[in-house]
Design an enzyme around this catalytic site. Sequence first.
Site, mmCIF file in Angstrom:
data_model
loop_
_atom_site.group_PDB
_atom_site.id
_atom_site.type_symbol
_atom_site.label_atom_id
_atom_site.label_comp_id
_atom_site.label_asym_id
_atom_site.label_seq_id
_atom_site.Cartn_x
_atom_site.Cartn_y
_atom_site.Cartn_z
ATOM 1 N N GLU A 122 0.829 -1.219 0.000
ATOM 2 C CA GLU A 122 0.000 0.000 0.000
ATOM 3 C C GLU A 122 0.862 1.267 0.000
ATOM 4 O O GLU A 122 0.373 2.342 0.349
ATOM 5 C CB GLU A 122 -0.957 0.015 1.206
ATOM 6 C CG GLU A 122 -1.839 -1.212 1.375
ATOM 7 C CD GLU A 122 -2.842 -1.459 0.243
ATOM 8 O OE1 GLU A 122 -2.885 -0.649 -0.702
ATOM 9 O OE2 GLU A 122 -3.542 -2.482 0.298
ATOM 10 N N HIS A 145 -2.940 1.957 8.655
ATOM 11 C CA HIS A 145 -3.976 1.109 8.038
ATOM 12 C C HIS A 145 -4.110 -0.190 8.816
ATOM 13 O O HIS A 145 -3.102 -0.823 9.124
ATOM 14 C CB HIS A 145 -3.589 0.807 6.585
ATOM 15 C CG HIS A 145 -4.411 -0.271 5.948
ATOM 16 N ND1 HIS A 145 -5.782 -0.208 5.858
ATOM 17 C CD2 HIS A 145 -4.064 -1.456 5.374
ATOM 18 C CE1 HIS A 145 -6.233 -1.303 5.250
ATOM 19 N NE2 HIS A 145 -5.203 -2.084 4.956
ATOM 20 N N HIS A 147 -7.182 -3.613 9.951
ATOM 21 C CA HIS A 147 -8.380 -4.374 9.588
ATOM 22 C C HIS A 147 -9.263 -4.556 10.830
ATOM 23 O O HIS A 147 -9.347 -5.659 11.376
ATOM 24 C CB HIS A 147 -7.974 -5.742 9.013
ATOM 25 C CG HIS A 147 -7.162 -5.685 7.757
ATOM 26 N ND1 HIS A 147 -6.562 -6.792 7.192
ATOM 27 C CD2 HIS A 147 -6.852 -4.643 6.937
ATOM 28 C CE1 HIS A 147 -5.917 -6.436 6.081
ATOM 29 N NE2 HIS A 147 -6.065 -5.138 5.914
ATOM 30 N N GLU A 175 -17.760 11.534 22.150
ATOM 31 C CA GLU A 175 -16.478 12.110 21.728
ATOM 32 C C GLU A 175 -16.301 12.099 20.209
ATOM 33 O O GLU A 175 -15.436 12.824 19.694
ATOM 34 C CB GLU A 175 -15.330 11.345 22.394
ATOM 35 C CG GLU A 175 -15.156 9.937 21.853
ATOM 36 C CD GLU A 175 -14.330 9.041 22.765
ATOM 37 O OE1 GLU A 175 -14.921 8.138 23.368
ATOM 38 O OE2 GLU A 175 -13.127 9.229 22.845
ATOM 39 N N HIS A 216 -12.756 -4.316 3.820
ATOM 40 C CA HIS A 216 -11.300 -4.461 3.928
ATOM 41 C C HIS A 216 -10.751 -3.892 5.248
ATOM 42 O O HIS A 216 -10.147 -4.611 6.026
ATOM 43 C CB HIS A 216 -10.631 -3.781 2.715
ATOM 44 C CG HIS A 216 -9.147 -3.909 2.692
ATOM 45 N ND1 HIS A 216 -8.423 -4.136 1.548
ATOM 46 C CD2 HIS A 216 -8.221 -3.840 3.683
ATOM 47 C CE1 HIS A 216 -7.130 -4.228 1.852
ATOM 48 N NE2 HIS A 216 -6.992 -4.036 3.132
HETATM 49 P P1 13P Z 1 1.181 -5.519 3.103
HETATM 50 O O1 13P Z 1 1.650 -6.737 3.841
HETATM 51 O O2 13P Z 1 1.765 -5.434 1.713
HETATM 52 O O3 13P Z 1 1.434 -4.254 3.899
HETATM 53 O O4 13P Z 1 -0.384 -5.646 2.885
HETATM 54 C C1 13P Z 1 -1.241 -5.794 3.967
HETATM 55 C C2 13P Z 1 -2.560 -5.143 3.746
HETATM 56 O O5 13P Z 1 -3.277 -4.895 4.703
HETATM 57 C C3 13P Z 1 -2.976 -4.769 2.374
HETATM 58 O O6 13P Z 1 -4.055 -3.882 2.385
HETATM 59 ZN ZN ZN Z 2 -5.260 -4.078 4.285
#
Ligand code: 13P
Ligand code: ZN
Length: 289
Positions: A122, A145, A147, A175, A216
């Site tokens: 990313e 980023h 999940h 909040e 995602h």
């Molecule tokens: P990477 O291991 O390349 O960082 O990818 C993980 C991910 O969350 C892709 O969106």
């Molecule tokens: Zn991801």
Amino acid sequence: MKVIDAEFAKGFFRMCVDGFYQGWHERNGGNASYRIKPEEVDEVRNDFGNINGSVQDGEWQDIGTTVKNLACEFFMVTGSGKFMRNIELDPAANVCILEVDETGTKYRIVWGLTKGGRPTSELPTHLMNLEVLKNRDARFRVVYHCHPTNIIALTYVLPLDSEIFTREIWEMATECPIDFPEGIGVVPWMVCGGREIGVKTSELMKKQKIVIWAHHGAFAAGYDFDETFGLMHTVEKAAEVLVKVMSINVYKRQTIEPDQIRQLGKTFGVDIDERFLYEKRPGARIGER
Ligand code: 13P
Ligand code: ZN
């Protein structure tokens, strides 16, 4: 100074590992980037070149997009396919520092990934976000980023509409409107790991600092690691409350009303975006206007 002893590096590693303990980084899921301050680069520059066995050995590589306004800057970035949980044990094998060239189209690794590898897939999204955020306010330095389970779950049941997502999340914790008065950006499902999703995400980062990727995960941005992690934590907590509320009923008996959110804005001196304070029709279910 060694990179692993620098305050910025310790903050970066801690954010990544904390995310793992929240359950947001299964396998290699998630990634992070930090635009290093010039004085911090100077502190650790004598530790650069510690690449041992990386396939690139400091060669210039294509970023896959152009980030002209980040030319000649240095970034700490997680490695592609690396597991966040391993950063605690061996940060130098799982994270790198890279330098962007003067054209803003290439990078080279100057530290880390000691067992080989390359920066996160990313990278285009991280760097495009950091560029847009720097133009918006130069204090923005962190992009994260992950999940998070409840945020992802909501992308299956709420309309993929920034106004509805923001409003429903705002109502779940007092909040929320104070922490992110600009609301939440929403990107529909797209193939990840390329330029296209980065263009879409960075477009939203011009105004917002939390963007959800449907089915995602999410991206958060901030001035420092505490704020960035705290923002993700706040949104995910509110998403968890919403998932619980929706598991009990499709309606809310009572909630935080638009006028109360306006009062919060006045009290805490934040500019609440009126777009998210639409009137709901009587009897609307959760996720309906
Ligand atoms: P990477 O291991 O390349 O960082 O990818 C993980 C991910 O969350 C892709 O969106
Ligand atoms: Zn991801």
